[in-house]
Design a protein around this motif. Structure first.
Motif, mmCIF file in Angstrom:
data_model
loop_
_atom_site.group_PDB
_atom_site.id
_atom_site.type_symbol
_atom_site.label_atom_id
_atom_site.label_comp_id
_atom_site.label_asym_id
_atom_site.label_seq_id
_atom_site.Cartn_x
_atom_site.Cartn_y
_atom_site.Cartn_z
ATOM 1 N N SER A 81 1.160 6.683 11.370
ATOM 2 C CA SER A 81 2.574 6.589 10.994
ATOM 3 C C SER A 81 3.127 5.197 11.272
ATOM 4 C CB SER A 81 3.392 7.651 11.745
ATOM 5 O OG SER A 81 3.000 8.949 11.346
ATOM 6 N N ARG A 82 2.671 4.555 12.326
ATOM 7 C CA ARG A 82 3.092 3.179 12.614
ATOM 8 C C ARG A 82 2.660 2.245 11.486
ATOM 9 N NH1 ARG A 82 3.432 -0.907 16.827
ATOM 10 N NH2 ARG A 82 3.552 -2.853 15.620
ATOM 11 N N GLU A 83 1.440 2.430 10.975
ATOM 12 C CA GLU A 83 0.973 1.577 9.884
ATOM 13 C C GLU A 83 1.865 1.723 8.653
ATOM 14 O OE1 GLU A 83 -3.698 0.863 10.158
ATOM 15 O OE2 GLU A 83 -3.223 2.976 9.896
ATOM 16 N N VAL A 84 2.266 2.957 8.373
ATOM 17 C CA VAL A 84 3.129 3.210 7.215
ATOM 18 C C VAL A 84 4.509 2.598 7.433
ATOM 19 C CG1 VAL A 84 4.369 5.046 6.019
ATOM 20 C CG2 VAL A 84 1.909 5.247 6.386
ATOM 21 N N LEU A 85 5.063 2.754 8.628
ATOM 22 C CA LEU A 85 6.392 2.212 8.886
ATOM 23 C C LEU A 85 6.395 0.686 8.781
ATOM 24 C CD1 LEU A 85 9.320 2.753 9.620
ATOM 25 C CD2 LEU A 85 8.693 2.567 12.024
ATOM 26 N N ASP A 86 5.353 0.039 9.297
ATOM 27 C CA ASP A 86 5.260 -1.411 9.160
ATOM 28 C C ASP A 86 5.278 -1.816 7.686
ATOM 29 O OD1 ASP A 86 5.148 -1.658 11.873
ATOM 30 O OD2 ASP A 86 3.047 -2.303 11.981
ATOM 31 N N ALA A 87 4.540 -1.073 6.859
ATOM 32 C CA ALA A 87 4.514 -1.371 5.423
ATOM 33 C C ALA A 87 5.886 -1.167 4.791
ATOM 34 C CB ALA A 87 3.473 -0.490 4.730
ATOM 35 N N MET A 88 6.597 -0.122 5.212
ATOM 36 C CA MET A 88 7.935 0.132 4.676
ATOM 37 C C MET A 88 8.908 -0.982 5.037
ATOM 38 S SD MET A 88 8.746 4.181 4.944
ATOM 39 C CE MET A 88 7.970 5.309 3.767
ATOM 40 N N GLU A 123 7.079 5.809 -0.314
ATOM 41 C CA GLU A 123 6.389 6.850 0.446
ATOM 42 C C GLU A 123 5.075 6.325 1.009
ATOM 43 O OE1 GLU A 123 4.046 11.081 -0.242
ATOM 44 O OE2 GLU A 123 5.876 10.713 -1.384
ATOM 45 N N GLY A 124 4.838 6.689 2.261
ATOM 46 C CA GLY A 124 3.535 6.471 2.873
ATOM 47 C C GLY A 124 2.865 7.810 3.088
ATOM 48 N N GLY A 143 0.775 -1.238 0.000
ATOM 49 C CA GLY A 143 0.000 0.000 0.000
ATOM 50 C C GLY A 143 0.802 1.281 0.000
ATOM 51 N N LEU A 144 2.096 1.213 -0.318
ATOM 52 C CA LEU A 144 2.915 2.432 -0.386
ATOM 53 C C LEU A 144 3.069 2.887 -1.838
ATOM 54 C CD1 LEU A 144 5.717 1.482 2.164
ATOM 55 C CD2 LEU A 144 3.562 2.694 2.582
ATOM 56 N N LEU A 145 3.632 4.068 -1.992
ATOM 57 C CA LEU A 145 3.877 4.637 -3.313
ATOM 58 C C LEU A 145 5.357 4.514 -3.655
ATOM 59 C CD1 LEU A 145 1.909 7.977 -2.826
ATOM 60 C CD2 LEU A 145 1.014 5.769 -3.585
ATOM 61 N N THR A 146 5.638 4.257 -4.924
ATOM 62 C CA THR A 146 7.008 4.350 -5.417
ATOM 63 C C THR A 146 7.132 5.696 -6.111
ATOM 64 O OG1 THR A 146 7.020 1.962 -5.781
ATOM 65 C CG2 THR A 146 8.776 3.238 -6.813
ATOM 66 N N THR A 147 8.121 6.477 -5.703
ATOM 67 C CA THR A 147 8.199 7.858 -6.183
ATOM 68 C C THR A 147 9.658 8.239 -6.393
ATOM 69 O OG1 THR A 147 7.267 10.064 -5.755
ATOM 70 C CG2 THR A 147 8.347 8.971 -3.909
ATOM 71 N N VAL A 150 14.096 -4.032 5.314
ATOM 72 C CA VAL A 150 15.042 -3.412 6.235
ATOM 73 C C VAL A 150 14.261 -2.760 7.372
ATOM 74 C CG1 VAL A 150 16.844 -1.669 6.508
ATOM 75 C CG2 VAL A 150 16.662 -2.951 4.361
ATOM 76 N N ASP A 151 14.564 -3.153 8.598
ATOM 77 C CA ASP A 151 13.922 -2.533 9.749
ATOM 78 C C ASP A 151 14.581 -1.195 10.056
ATOM 79 O OD1 ASP A 151 12.183 -4.615 10.035
ATOM 80 O OD2 ASP A 151 13.333 -5.638 11.579
ATOM 81 N N LEU A 152 13.782 -0.151 10.090
ATOM 82 C CA LEU A 152 14.309 1.192 10.338
ATOM 83 C C LEU A 152 14.900 1.282 11.741
ATOM 84 C CD1 LEU A 152 14.255 3.877 8.682
ATOM 85 C CD2 LEU A 152 12.337 4.562 10.120
#
Length: 505
Positions: A391-398, A306-307, A287-291, A404-406
């Motif tokens: 933001s947590r939902e986006v980071l999990d998706a990333m 990008e989230g 569910g993220l964007l490639t940009t 790679v775990d941030l």
């Protein structure tokens, strides 16, 4: 060499001009808000002429405050609210319709029509990195051409120009209709139209034709850091415009996220997290964007995941303006600290649907978990926590997409002064949250891009040395509580789905 670099930051609610020195310090700034126009539910517009007039005012204001003139400015950079679409007449420079803002949802039927041709919401995603959604510029152009009398005929005759706000500001800065303004965009803004091939960095003729957008309307795509033209006329006459980055890419650049795996989160009207993936385009499965993250001159483009979250700071404004629970946005932290937790209340601000990672245009906002125990302090806390949960939902998706775990998250934007929110964000993510000393990273990123193009800064290493940590929040919450709160949030989100149908406007 002139002493300073200027940046024009054309945002969703205001326009700023900021002047920076060699160390990336703010020398002067001026800012003006513009009207938010809501013709009907789900529609959001701006008056592009008002924004251009405000741009001229803030340029003069910033120069005046620092007692500077054009001879002191080495270059100008532009950063902008992305996906906000303007269509104007090239002969007189007048927009044929208000700018349609990135938050606007009127193009849902167009998106559904295109999805029905095959491939659903992902019809163009392998090429452009984006799902079919009301967020992006391409369908907005189509809507204007379909709904403004005579517009499509004008467009076919080559009389109309399109631009995101970067292009609109640049065209006017460099002369507009009277002096053959430069009609250019950069790769980061072009990547938000749903019309640019991420591999070739050029307009995709087939997608444009299918979407009903004549190629003659579209600006030339250039890098994020090069001289596009000179300002004329006006107080910056002769100064080169040499940098363009969409606001979130500009913040990433200003946060010196130049290494693969580095990430930033901007807390503004909405929230936008970007992860640098280098020269590799990672196509998201979550569910993220490639940009495009940025491209410096002739160097290879750098990409990002990008989230995008539609409503974060805007929820605080809503609490202030629509409910009157606070008078100033800054009061929300004082109200939230009157309680120890959210009292079981969760606020999902799906005012214009949900962006990443759901992409649900049918969602609408919900406040759930209410009991008679809940008071205004709990509501204030739920409002702040909504930003951190999203933001947590986006980071999990990333993490899932990149593998790679941030290790830490750099943060910027207006909400990062809220220490309660920043601590809760670190607790919820389980990684440190880091704020830079210079928080104006969006404008700074545009200044950096422009300064690099004219040699004001020599290379990225100089910019890295300018970055200084201001504050760091480390996680304090135990893992069991963190996951319990997050589980309840995810349950709350499901209550917003399937709200919009034929019977509900």
């Amino acid at each position: 060499m002139a002493d300073y670099v200027a940046a024009i930051d054309q945002g969703t609610t205001s326009t700023r001009c900021m002047i920076f020195d060699q160390d990336g310090e703010v020398v002067a700034a001026d800012q003006m808000e513009h009207e938010q126009i809501f013709p009907r539910a789900g529609w959001v517009e701006h008056d592009a002429l008002e924004i251009w007039n405000n741009t001229r005012e803030v340029i003069g204001g910033a120069l005046g405050k620092a007692n500077l003139n054009s001879s002191h400015i080495a270059a100008v950079g532009i950063t902008n609210q992305r996906e906000t679409a303007v269509v104007w007449d090239r002969t007189d420079g007048r927009p044929i319709h208000n700018a349609i803002v990135w938050q606007d949802t009127r193009t849902q039927e167009i998106c559904e029509e295109l999805a029905a041709l095959g491939g659903g919401a992902d019809r163009y995603k392998s090429t452009v990195g984006l799902p079919l959604a009301t967020y992006f510029s391409g369908p907005k152009i189509r809507w204007i051409l379909d709904n403004v009398e005579g517009a499509r005929e004008q467009a076919e005759r080559g009389e109309l120009l399109f631009g995101n706000m970067d292009t609109w500001v640049l065209w006017n800065l460099t002369g507009g209709a009277e002096h053959s303004g430069v009609h250019v965009t950069d790769v980061t803004n072009a990547s938000r139209t749903m019309l640019m091939d991420l591999g070739t960095l050029s307009w995709d003729e087939e997608i444009a034709a299918e979407m009903g957008v004549p190629l003659s309307m579209l600006p030339e795509i250039r890098s994020s850091s090069e001289v596009y033209g000179e300002c004329r006329p006006g107080v910056l006459r002769g100064v080169p415009v040499a940098g363009i980055l969409g606001d979130q890419q500009a913040a990433t650049f200003g946060q010196v996220c130049y290494e693969i795996g580095s990430a930033k989160n901007t807390y503004g009207t909405g929230n936008f997290m970007l992860l640098n993936t280098g020269e590799e385009r990672i196509h998201s499965e979550h569910g993220l964007l490639t940009t495009v993250c940025y491209r410096i001159g002739e160097s290879a483009p750098v990409y990002a995941l990008e989230g995008s979250i539609a409503v974060t700071g805007a929820l605080v404004q809503w609490l202030r303006d629509n409910l009157g629970l606070i008078v100033e946005a800054s009061e929300i932290e004082r109200l939230a600290v009157t309680v120890d937790d959210n009292g079981g209340a969760y606020f999902v601000p799906a005012f214009s649907g949900l962006f990443a990672p759901y992409w649900r245009a049918d969602a609408r906002g919900a406040l759930v978990g209410l009991t008679r125990y809940v008071n205004k302090g709990h509501l204030a806390r739920a409002v702040l926590e909504a930003t951190a949960f999203q933001s947590r939902e986006v980071l999990d998706a990333m993490n899932a997409d990149s593998g790679v775990d941030l290790k830490e998250l750099k943060v910027d934007g207006g909400m990062v002064v809220n220490e309660l929110l920043m601590q809760f964000q670190a607790d919820l993510l389980g990684v440190p949250v880091v704020r830079p000393r210079i928080n104006e990273t969006t404008a700074l990123g545009a200044a950096y891009a422009a300064g690099l193009a004219v040699g004001y800064w020599s290379d990225l290493d100089v910019l890295r040395r300018n970055w200084v940590e201001d504050m760091r929040w480390t996680p304090r919450m135990d893992a069991e509580r963190r996951e319990r709160l997050y589980r309840n949030w995810r349950k709350a989100v499901t209550k917003t789905f399937d709200w919009v149908d034929e019977d509900v406007d």
